[in-house]
Structure formats: structure tokens, C-alpha cells
Scaffold this motif. Structure first.
Motif, short mmCIF file in Angstrom:
data_model
loop_
_atom_site.label_atom_id
_atom_site.label_comp_id
_atom_site.label_asym_id
_atom_site.label_seq_id
_atom_site.Cartn_x
_atom_site.Cartn_y
_atom_site.Cartn_z
N GLU A 181 6.71 -15.50 4.23
CA GLU A 181 5.94 -14.07 3.91
C GLU A 181 5.33 -14.14 2.38
OE1 GLU A 181 7.89 -10.01 2.47
OE2 GLU A 181 9.17 -11.15 3.36
N SER A 182 4.09 -13.53 2.54
CA SER A 182 3.35 -13.35 1.39
C SER A 182 2.92 -12.03 1.03
CB SER A 182 2.25 -14.50 1.58
OG SER A 182 1.20 -13.97 2.31
N ARG A 183 3.03 -11.51 -0.07
CA ARG A 183 2.50 -10.41 -0.71
C ARG A 183 1.47 -10.52 -1.75
NH1 ARG A 183 3.85 -5.20 -0.19
NH2 ARG A 183 3.33 -3.68 -1.81
N GLU A 191 -4.05 0.17 -3.53
CA GLU A 191 -4.12 0.49 -2.11
C GLU A 191 -4.63 -0.64 -1.26
OE1 GLU A 191 -7.89 1.57 -4.20
OE2 GLU A 191 -5.88 1.68 -4.47
N ARG A 192 -5.06 -1.76 -2.03
CA ARG A 192 -5.54 -3.07 -1.28
C ARG A 192 -4.39 -4.20 -1.06
NH1 ARG A 192 -11.31 -4.61 -4.06
NH2 ARG A 192 -12.53 -2.49 -3.20
N ASN A 193 -3.07 -3.66 -1.64
CA ASN A 193 -1.97 -4.76 -1.25
C ASN A 193 -2.13 -4.97 0.05
OD1 ASN A 193 -1.66 -4.24 -4.03
ND2 ASN A 193 0.18 -3.26 -3.91
N GLU A 210 0.06 -8.32 9.42
CA GLU A 210 -0.32 -7.92 7.94
C GLU A 210 -0.12 -6.54 8.02
OE1 GLU A 210 -4.45 -8.84 7.03
OE2 GLU A 210 -4.13 -10.91 6.43
N PHE A 211 0.40 -6.09 6.85
CA PHE A 211 0.82 -4.82 6.59
C PHE A 211 0.32 -4.13 5.21
CE2 PHE A 211 4.16 -7.00 8.78
CZ PHE A 211 4.59 -6.13 9.94
N ASN A 212 -0.04 -2.92 5.28
CA ASN A 212 -0.82 -2.55 4.07
C ASN A 212 0.42 -2.06 3.01
OD1 ASN A 212 0.46 0.18 5.07
ND2 ASN A 212 -1.61 0.88 5.76
N ASP A 213 0.03 -1.33 2.28
CA ASP A 213 0.89 -0.99 0.97
C ASP A 213 1.80 0.04 1.33
OD1 ASP A 213 -1.39 0.76 1.04
OD2 ASP A 213 -0.91 1.70 -0.81
N LYS A 214 1.72 0.83 2.52
CA LYS A 214 2.58 1.69 3.00
C LYS A 214 3.67 0.94 3.95
CE LYS A 214 -0.09 5.91 2.10
NZ LYS A 214 -1.24 5.31 1.25
N ASP A 215 3.36 -0.37 4.23
CA ASP A 215 4.42 -0.98 5.23
C ASP A 215 3.90 -0.61 6.63
OD1 ASP A 215 6.01 -3.14 5.41
OD2 ASP A 215 7.82 -1.83 5.77
N SER A 216 2.66 -0.24 6.88
CA SER A 216 2.18 -0.10 8.39
C SER A 216 1.50 -1.44 8.64
CB SER A 216 1.22 1.11 8.53
OG SER A 216 1.82 2.25 7.99
#
Length: 255
Positions: A181-183, A191-193, A210-216
Motif C-alpha cells: 500500500e502507498s499513500r 484533493e489530489r491525495n 487507486e483510491f481518491n481522498d474520499k476512499d472511492s
């Protein structure tokens, strides 16, 4: 009883990977050099598939099976990058010395050790246009296997003194030191996380989500391989959300 034994043996075979042992060069066999071709897949106005080789990376290896020199040639720009890897008398990486040809940019990555293990890397480049800093940190398990890494990247505009880019990437590893896992956190634009999760099969990378900052979930890239007789991959296809986007081919010059 015989049926039970057969079932248990079948389960054992399914779960057994028979993963080949890799050398320091990431291959199963000693090599002089590898050359990787990055091929972009796109379609023209007539929906005809076009393959463009966009970059070539050449890796050379020393007698200890560690990388000694890297050359990257993007074919649509003149920004060739070269990196020389310097080792100490104990064959531990000491520094990387790199340059980008078009801008005459030179950079050095220094490695720092504690109890024979790398605990930090540091690189800093400054000229009349920008100031770039990169700091890496390493954490280990009690058995000295890699547990986690972090990489801080900062890019500052000299004229305005504005921080153009400020990111930190934290990566976690399993007991086999495979990244799980990498963040990537953008400290200026959260918002680019992006959070990435990696899936393997017998030690071979099979998919990255890959997931966005809202974990979607925003994308899933799956990989398909072709291997040579030494069980090293020579072709890797990347399918993003089911669509073929890139192909990597690798030419390996064995010793």
C-alpha cells in the motif's frame, strides 16, 4: 481417507507458488544490461490502434548484480536522464549521481545508514530557477525486513519563493518486502491525495487499485506478462479499467 488426502494435496498444490529466487538485479540470472521500452497504446480518428514507443530505459549491472548505471531517453523530448550508482567497500549503495541533459541539472542522492540498514536518503538541488528537496526515511521490522518508507518532495520557485509542490508518499511492505500500500498526500492540494493498493500472485504484481481522498475507487490497473525461459518477464501489458494503455517490453542481456 484417500479422498481426503487427495483433496488436501490438491489444495497444497494450488497454494504453492514455486516462486523463483531473485538476485539483487531483480532477475533470476546474472545480466549485463536490461533495456525497457515503454509503448503507449492509442487509437486514431478511424479507431485504428496505434503503438508509440515513448521512452527507453537502459539499466547496467555490476559484478554484484546491483544496478550501476541508468539511462532514460524520452523519445518526444531531449531530456535524457543519466544516473550513476556509487557503492562503498561493503557493496552498500552510497550515493546516486544524476544529470538531466537539456537543463544541465545535476543532482545527488546520499544514503545514510544505521546498524548496516539505510535509514535516510537526502537529495537537494538549487539553481536560479528552483530549489528542490527530497528526503526519504526507512523503517524496519525486528527481523530487519523493510516495513515502511516515506518520501518527502518539495519544489520551491526561487523568484516568487512560492512552494509549487509539497508531497509526501508513505509506502508499506509485507514480510517479503513487497509493497502492499502507498499513500501520496499533496500538502498543498489535499484533493489530489491518492491511496494505492497492490495485489500479487506468486510475487508477481498483478493489479494496482487507486483510491481518491474520499476512499472511492478511481482506477484499477491489471498486468499481464510474458516470460522467457529463465522466468523473467519480457513483456508486460497494462490494462487500466479494462483498457490496454501501455506495453513494456524488456530485452535482457544475460552474462
Amino acid at each position: 481417507m484417500n479422498r481426503l488426502l487427495i483433496l488436501l494435496f490438491s489444495i497444497f498444490l494450488i497454494g504453492c507458488c514455486n516462486q523463483p529466487k531473485l538476485l539483487n538485479n531483480g532477475l533470476t540470472k546474472k545480466a549485463h544490461k536490461t533495456t525497457i521500452y515503454f509503448i503507449n497504446i492509442r487509437k486514431d480518428s478511424l479507431n485504428k490502434k496505434i503503438q508509440d514507443t515513448v521512452s527507453i530505459i537502459e539499466n547496467k549491472y555490476n559484478n554484484n548484480d546491483k544496478i550501476s548505471y541508468l539511462t532514460q531517453n524520452p523519445l518526444f523530448t531531449n531530456e535524457q536522464m543519466e544516473i550513476e550508482y556509487i557503492y562503498d567497500e561493503f557493496n552498500k549503495i552510497k550515493k546516486e549521481i544524476g544529470k538531466i541533459s537539456t537543463d544541465s541539472i545535476m543532482f545527488t542522492v546520499n544514503y545514510f545508514y544505521k546498524d548496516s540498514l539505510v535509514f535516510k536518503t537526502k537529495s537537494e538541488t538549487k539553481n536560479d530557477i528552483f530549489h528542490m528537496k527530497q528526503i526519504g526515511k526507512y523503517e524496519y521490522n525486528s527481523d530487519k525486513t523493510l516495513k515502511q518508507t516515506s518520501l518527502l518532495n518539495q519544489y520551491i520557485d526561487i523568484e516568487s519563493n512560492d512552494t509549487i509542490s509539497n508531497t509526501i508518499e508513505i509506502s508499506k511492505y509485507d514480510k517479503k518486502e513487497l509493497i502492499t500500500e502507498s499513500r501520496l498526500s499533496d500538502l498543498i492540494k489535499p484533493e489530489r491525495n491518492i491511496n494505492s493498493k497492490y495485489e500479487y500472485e506468486c510475487g508477481i504484481l498483478k493489479a494496482v487499485k487507486e483510491f481518491n481522498d474520499k476512499d472511492s475507487l478511481i482506477s484499477k490497473t491489471e498486468y499481464k506478462y510474458e516470460f522467457d525461459k529463465f522466468k523473467n518477464w519480457i513483456k508486460r501489458e497494462s490494462f487500466e479499467n479494462g483498457k490496454l494503455e501501455y506495453i513494456k517490453t524488456r530485452k535482457i542481456e544475460y552474462k
